[in-house]
Write a protein that holds these residues in place. Structure first.
Motif, PDB file in Angstrom:
ATOM      1  N   CYS A 127       2.691  35.448 -10.471  1.00  0.00           N
ATOM      2  CA  CYS A 127       1.845  34.376 -11.010  1.00  0.00           C
ATOM      3  C   CYS A 127       0.584  34.950 -11.612  1.00  0.00           C
ATOM      4  O   CYS A 127      -0.160  35.673 -10.967  1.00  0.00           O
ATOM      5  N   ILE A 128       0.323  34.565 -12.865  1.00  0.00           N
ATOM      6  CA  ILE A 128      -0.815  35.135 -13.571  1.00  0.00           C
ATOM      7  C   ILE A 128      -1.985  34.151 -13.615  1.00  0.00           C
ATOM      8  O   ILE A 128      -2.981  34.376 -14.262  1.00  0.00           O
ATOM      9  N   HIS A 129      -1.832  33.043 -12.902  1.00  0.00           N
ATOM     10  CA  HIS A 129      -2.916  32.065 -12.728  1.00  0.00           C
ATOM     11  C   HIS A 129      -3.278  31.347 -14.029  1.00  0.00           C
ATOM     12  O   HIS A 129      -4.444  31.013 -14.261  1.00  0.00           O
ATOM     13  N   CYS A 130      -2.297  31.094 -14.881  1.00  0.00           N
ATOM     14  CA  CYS A 130      -2.606  30.479 -16.173  1.00  0.00           C
ATOM     15  C   CYS A 130      -2.772  28.971 -16.052  1.00  0.00           C
ATOM     16  O   CYS A 130      -3.400  28.334 -16.888  1.00  0.00           O
ATOM     17  N   GLY A 131      -2.170  28.373 -15.043  1.00  0.00           N
ATOM     18  CA  GLY A 131      -2.360  26.933 -14.835  1.00  0.00           C
ATOM     19  C   GLY A 131      -1.410  26.043 -15.624  1.00  0.00           C
ATOM     20  O   GLY A 131      -1.488  24.821 -15.536  1.00  0.00           O
ATOM     21  N   LEU A 132      -0.501  26.624 -16.397  1.00  0.00           N
ATOM     22  CA  LEU A 132       0.373  25.788 -17.225  1.00  0.00           C
ATOM     23  C   LEU A 132       1.293  24.892 -16.404  1.00  0.00           C
ATOM     24  O   LEU A 132       1.875  23.948 -16.904  1.00  0.00           O
TER      25      LEU A 132
ATOM     26  N   LEU B  21       0.272  23.135 -13.723  1.00  0.00           N
ATOM     27  CA  LEU B  21      -0.474  22.119 -12.968  1.00  0.00           C
ATOM     28  C   LEU B  21      -0.003  20.703 -13.233  1.00  0.00           C
ATOM     29  O   LEU B  21       0.322  19.944 -12.323  1.00  0.00           O
ATOM     30  N   ASP B  22       0.011  20.352 -14.496  1.00  0.00           N
ATOM     31  CA  ASP B  22       0.211  18.953 -14.831  1.00  0.00           C
ATOM     32  C   ASP B  22       1.624  18.450 -14.540  1.00  0.00           C
ATOM     33  O   ASP B  22       1.856  17.252 -14.474  1.00  0.00           O
TER      34      ASP B  22
ATOM     35  N   GLU C  60      -6.324  21.257  -6.293  1.00  0.00           N
ATOM     36  CA  GLU C  60      -5.759  22.556  -6.673  1.00  0.00           C
ATOM     37  C   GLU C  60      -4.822  23.102  -5.591  1.00  0.00           C
ATOM     38  O   GLU C  60      -3.781  23.671  -5.883  1.00  0.00           O
TER      39      GLU C  60
ATOM     40  N   ARG D 260       0.119  26.473  -8.730  1.00  0.00           N
ATOM     41  CA  ARG D 260      -0.772  27.638  -8.817  1.00  0.00           C
ATOM     42  C   ARG D 260      -1.580  27.787  -7.536  1.00  0.00           C
ATOM     43  O   ARG D 260      -1.745  28.884  -7.009  1.00  0.00           O
ATOM     44  N   GLY D 261      -2.070  26.651  -7.029  1.00  0.00           N
ATOM     45  CA  GLY D 261      -2.860  26.694  -5.801  1.00  0.00           C
ATOM     46  C   GLY D 261      -2.032  27.166  -4.626  1.00  0.00           C
ATOM     47  O   GLY D 261      -2.473  27.990  -3.821  1.00  0.00           O
TER      48      GLY D 261
ATOM     49  N   CYS E 108       6.938  27.617 -16.277  1.00  0.00           N
ATOM     50  CA  CYS E 108       6.170  28.836 -15.995  1.00  0.00           C
ATOM     51  C   CYS E 108       6.583  29.978 -16.903  1.00  0.00           C
ATOM     52  O   CYS E 108       7.693  30.482 -16.809  1.00  0.00           O
TER      53      CYS E 108
ATOM     54  N   PHE F 266       0.410  33.945 -23.147  1.00  0.00           N
ATOM     55  CA  PHE F 266      -0.474  34.441 -22.084  1.00  0.00           C
ATOM     56  C   PHE F 266       0.286  34.529 -20.762  1.00  0.00           C
ATOM     57  O   PHE F 266       0.332  35.572 -20.114  1.00  0.00           O
TER      58      PHE F 266
ATOM     59  N   TYR G  34      -9.860  27.172  -5.078  1.00  0.00           N
ATOM     60  CA  TYR G  34     -10.778  26.960  -6.201  1.00  0.00           C
ATOM     61  C   TYR G  34     -11.610  28.185  -6.535  1.00  0.00           C
ATOM     62  O   TYR G  34     -12.550  28.100  -7.300  1.00  0.00           O
TER      63      TYR G  34
ATOM     64  N   ALA H 126      -2.247  21.950 -20.054  1.00  0.00           N
ATOM     65  CA  ALA H 126      -2.927  21.969 -18.755  1.00  0.00           C
ATOM     66  C   ALA H 126      -4.420  21.712 -18.844  1.00  0.00           C
ATOM     67  O   ALA H 126      -4.992  21.045 -17.995  1.00  0.00           O
TER      68      ALA H 126
ATOM     69  N   PRO I 221       0.438  41.691 -12.754  1.00  0.00           N
ATOM     70  CA  PRO I 221      -0.033  40.459 -12.104  1.00  0.00           C
ATOM     71  C   PRO I 221      -1.248  39.822 -12.773  1.00  0.00           C
ATOM     72  O   PRO I 221      -1.479  38.633 -12.615  1.00  0.00           O
TER      73      PRO I 221
END
Ligand SMILES: Cc1cc2nc3c(=O)[nH]c(=O)nc-3n(C[C@H](O)[C@H](O)[C@H](O)COP(=O)(O)OP(=O)(O)OC[C@H]3O[C@@H](n4cnc5c(N)ncnc54)[C@H](O)[C@@H]3O)c2cc1C
Ligand code: SF4
Ligand code: SF4
Lengths: 481, 438
Positions: free
Chosen positions: B17-22, B24-25, B36, B41-42, B78, A326, A28, A137, A334
């Motif tokens: 991984c660019i941490h966009c979160g797409l 997650l769901d 998370e 992503r987590g 992703c 994005f 987190y 998301a 990265p």
């Protein structure tokens, strides 16, 4: 955090609602802005308003700061934890509570994902209009807190135009029920005030949103341009001609190439300098006349090719490409820094050029995607956070771009919020007196400034935030419920 | 980065991984927990943190890696092209080698992966014992002692009779003039539990003018090994598989295309090139092998074959409407191989089949190889929302294209006391040809 507080919290949310071990808490530490990282003291995942309120009361008594978190897709560090603070996530508040098709509203929990609302009401011919590119998301709670926008907000307006009611839990754990299934209730517009408050006015748990009828007809056009300038100019002319597409987006070459290499390849030509993506919606006739009006403008600016989506599937693909932009940049480096500036539309070209220069001279790789209709541009700077020197250059370029936008009468953020990232730049736009006034609005709801402290308002400009690290901190073993 | 952390994580891939979160769901474990650390992503974030020595790969870390179903739904969405499945195989392998599980668990792993799966004789014996336990009622009596796992076993579909558990003939001729030949993977568990699917597969191929050939001594492709932390075992089995199938050639001496009716195996076999990338002797053969591997639906949906099949179907058809049917995408078919429209196109060819939409057809059913045995509770929780979707669809026949999913659905449907038949796509096609359907 002391044992007693922890036990009380654990007894409210249960084992599944608490994340206490160090390893899991680390997940987190940031939102989509990975530059800013901080370990939360504890993460709570309540299931409803009641559990949230009870947690907040305990945290209030213990004087512990709180950071609300939706899906953590924010790009300005809004959901970055604060030292010694507890992160309250809405990921287990995912129920669509009511869909009222005849009155065209839905009541949903704050953790419902944006796209899930449209899915839930599709069978009634309705949808939820604001469509951030992260819509698969991001949560509606995060959208409200950031007043999120999206490509189609050019026609439909951003989140704030679609929120009818809220249930808010305040910093003190009080439940404020502002749910109204009708627009514009009496009295002060507290909902308007809350929308865009970046988690600093309280935590929204339930949201009543307006639903929009699906348009009778939609046409999606993809125009391919030999230069970014030409694409920008046609947008200016389309709007000057009072033609109203519902979405106007521009992608530049680097973005196109990254998207085409991804699972969201949309068939954009990879040798084009820019593509312009337009959605025209409305009645059949309206769509037809608007398209007829737009075509010659595109031609005049030298578009190389004009495609029109043949069916819903192709339309979906063209938009999926845009919305994956994005993430697709992950192929280049990265990390990605997404600036979010807004300028008067007529200055778009000038700012794009300036942003390009600022990046080139610092040896940075920049790509551009923008909500051209709104004058909201996202110069995307690729970098690697492991390289401190590069990070410094990225931040410097970001600052230069923001300064330039403010200079031409624009603003710092179109939709991603101020968060941690643009805090200092707030001083470019606002005087100390302005900032103090904003702080007054905040303390009216959160007298201790415990909600998401240290965000948005620049630290020294008005007041000291009262975050203090919790004495002794918390060790993983102690924290286990 | 220490040596140790480096060997635990595929660091280079984690940087994609660019941490966009797409993602997650789409993740079933995030859906269940909202945590998370249980999201793609987590998990990547934690892997990266381990590689960068920011945290230690402790038991909590191992638990989150274990909890993952390796359904690869996250890969499908992703935009940065993160190869999550490959990363997870790497980390699990490293964890399995490093962590020393208890002696009993080690024995079970060794027995399962190294003894039973690669051996036809052992597989047969195991399944025979299971069948015996079912018939004598021993399973019913023993089940409660085994807790949830026992209950899972008790709802296991009936083991077919010995007569049905026969291998395919070395060659099954095409119906009418043979246009081409293909090698068919029989699989490890498949002939024991779903011999009828294998027979339906060659029957369908025959109708499309394809002669089917089998690799007589081949047993296991190693997919389960790779997914569950035994990369060395997986590599050995991959080499064996390549050798066995390279020996099947057409008249001109060219190796035959390989048709696979198990999505999990097919996805894995297509990636042999990656698995053996560091093996100079096998690298190229492995890549070539992967390139000639085709899923059953993918193979038959190619225009010429589809035309021939359609003709055969038309001839056979008593085009009576079938019961309401729906299709559930196996993860390793849609996410692992990107095959979505082909199975639907095949079903479309069959007169009388009307396909109902299944909500979230692309999300995992919880089978995930041996996940349902390793983590029965999580597996059932994942299946619950799928069962609800099935109920809402109104279908009476559920079509899948993977034996693991077929098993999982059959057990789940039985436990939920629903009246839905589960069939493999090949069975639907074969029944339509022979008119033995409904
Ligand atoms: C790929 C990608 C594309 C994006 N595209 C767009 C776009 O087109 N338009 C756009 O506007 N944004 C966009 N964003 C940014 C981001 O998705 C939005 O800001 C979104 O609204 C954040 O939602 P979230 O649920 O992820 O919230 P988070 O990131 O978790 O939180 C955002 C802020 O909201 C607060 N918050 C969250 N939930 C609550 C709640 N229930 N009550 C009170 N405060 C809360 C948090 O404290 C934080 O300050 C994009 C991001 C990504 C990664
Ligand atoms: S979608 Fe891909 S890039 Fe984005 S967070 Fe998930 S794995 Fe990372
Ligand atoms: S493979 Fe499946 S379970 Fe594992 S992280 Fe990806 S989506 Fe989640």
């Amino acid at each position: 955090m002391d044992r007693r507080t922890l036990d009380r919290l654990a007894s409210i949310v249960g084992e599944a609602g608490i994340v206490a071990d160090r390893m899991r808490r680390l997940a987190y530490e940031s939102d989509g802005l990975t530059l800013e990282r901080e370990m939360p003291e504890l993460v709570l995942l309540p299931r409803d308003t009641d559990e949230t309120a009870r947690c907040m009361r305990v945290l209030h008594e213990a004087g512990i700061p709180v950071v609300p978190r939706g899906a953590g897709t924010g790009l300005s560090g809004g959901a970055t934890p604060v030292p010694g603070g507890v992160t309250i996530g809405t990921a287990r508040m995912r129920d669509v509570l009511e869909v009222n098709a005849s009155d065209r509203y839905a009541i949903v929990q704050a953790g419902v994902v944006n796209i899930a609302i449209s899915r839930a009401c599709a069978k009634h011919g309705l949808f939820y209009a604001p469509d951030p590119s992260s819509q698969k998301a991001c949560t509606i709670g995060g959208n409200v807190a950031e007043n999120a926008g999206g490509p189609h907000c050019f026609r439909y307006g951003s989140t704030t135009r679609h929120v009818l009611g809220l249930v808010i839990v305040t910093a003190e754990g009080e439940v404020l029920d502002l749910s109204h299934p009708v627009a514009d209730p009496d009295g002060y517009d507290l909902i308007g005030l809350f929308t865009g408050s970046e988690g600093m006015f309280g935590l929204a748990t339930e949201i009543t949103i307006q639903l929009t009828p699906m348009p009778a007809a939609t046409q999606t056009l993809l125009a391919i341009f030999p230069s970014l300038d030409a694409a920008c100019e046609s947008v200016t002319d389309i709007i000057a001609a009072r033609l109203e597409p519902s979405a106007i987006e521009i992608l530049d070459k680097l973005t196109i190439q990254a998207v085409e290499a991804s699972v969201f390849a949309a068939g954009y030509p990879t040798d084009a300098e820019a593509v312009l993506l337009l959605d025209i919606e409305g009645g059949e006739l309206e769509v037809e006349t608007t398209v007829k009006g737009i075509e010659p403008i595109l031609a005049r600016h030298g578009r190389l090719e004009l495609r029109s989506a043949r069916d819903a599937e192709e339309r979906e693909r063209l938009w999926a490409g845009r919305k994956g932009a994005f993430g697709a940049m992950g192929r280049i480096a990265p990390d990605l820094y997404v600036a979010d500036v807004v300028v008067p539309r007529t200055r778009l070209r000038e700012i794009v050029r300036l942003a390009t220069d600022e990046c080139t001279k610092r040896g940075l790789k920049m790509s551009n995607v923008f909500h051209a209709g709104d004058g909201n541009l996202h110069p995307n700077i690729s970098y690697d956070r492991r390289d401190p020197d590069e990070v410094e250059r990225v931040l410097a370029a970001g600052r230069a771009i923001m300064q330039a936008c403010v200079d031409v009468g624009g603003s710092l953020t179109g939709e991603h919020g101020v968060g941690l990232e643009k805090q200092e730049q707030m001083k470019l736009l606002f005087s100390p007196a302005d900032l103090a006034a904003m702080d007054l609005a905040r303390v009216a709801l959160d007298p201790d400034r415990r909600m998401n402290p240290g965000k948005m308002l620049p630290l020294r400009a008005c007041m000291e935030t009262r975050t203090r690290p919790i004495p002794g901190g918390m060790r993983a073993e102690e924290a286990r419920p | 980065m220490t040596m140790d952390s480096e060997t635990l994580v595929d660091y280079a891939r984690s940087l994609d991984c660019i941490h966009c979160g797409l993602c997650l769901d789409t993740c079933p474990t995030y859906q269940l927990t909202g945590r998370e650390s249980s999201s793609p992503r987590g998990r990547i974030h934690l892997m990266r943190a381990v590689a960068e020595d920011r945290i230690e790969a402790n038991a909590d870390f191992a638990e989150e890696m274990d909890f993952c179903l390796v359904c690869r739904h996250c890969e499908s969405v992703c935009p940065a092209g993160v190869e999550f499945g490959a990363m997870m195989e790497f980390t699990r392998d490293a964890l399995a080698t490093r962590a020393r599980p208890g002696p009993l668990a080690r024995l079970a792993r060794w027995l399962g992966f190294r003894v039973v799966l690669p051996s036809r004789r052992w597989l047969r014996l195991t399944v025979t014992l299971l069948g015996l336990a079912q018939r004598t009622g021993a399973l019913r009596i023993a089940a409660p002692l085994l807790g949830l796992r026992g209950r899972m076993l008790a709802s296991f579909p009936r083991v077919p009779s010995r007569a049905e558990r026969t291998p395919l003939p070395a060659s099954t001729p095409a119906q009418g003039p043979a246009r081409e030949s293909a090698a068919v993977l029989e699989g490890c568990v498949m002939p024991e539990l779903y011999g009828r699917v294998n027979r339906a597969t060659v029957r369908s191929l025959a109708a499309a003018g394809v002669e089917s050939r089998c690799a007589p001594d081949h047993v296991c492709c190693g997919a389960l090994h790779a997914h569950n932390g035994d990369l060395a075992g997986a590599r050995t089995l991959a080499r064996g598989t390549i050798a066995a199938f390279d020996a099947l050639v057409d008249d001109s001496g060219a190796p035959l295309p390989i048709v696979v009716n198990s999505a999990g195996c097919g996805a894995h076999m297509k990636e042999y090139g990656r698995l053996l990338a560091d093996d100079p002797e096998w690298r190229e053969r492995a890549a070539a092998f992967g390139a000639r591997t085709r899923d059953f639906a993918e193979f038959l949906a190619e225009p010429e074959r589809r035309e021939r099949l359609t003709a055969a179907l038309r001839e056979a058809a008593d085009s009576a409407p079938t019961r309401p049917t729906t299709y559930d995408d196996p993860c390793h078919l849609c996410h692992g191989q990107g095959i979505r429209s082909e199975p639907r196109a095949l079903l479309d060819c069959i007169p009388g089949v009307e396909l109902l939409e299944l909500e979230d057809a692309e999300s995992c059913c919880g089978s995930a190889g041996i996940y349902s045995l390793l983590r029965p509770q999580d597996s059932q929780d994942v299946l619950d929302s799928k069962l609800a979707a099935l109920r809402a669809s109104g279908a009476e026949v559920l079509v899948t294209a993977n034996p693991g999913c077929q098993l999982q659905w059959e057990s789940g449907i039985r436990r939920a006391a629903m009246d839905v038949e589960v069939v493999h796509l090949a069975e639907v096609v074969a029944r339509a040809i022979d008119g033995s359907g409904d």
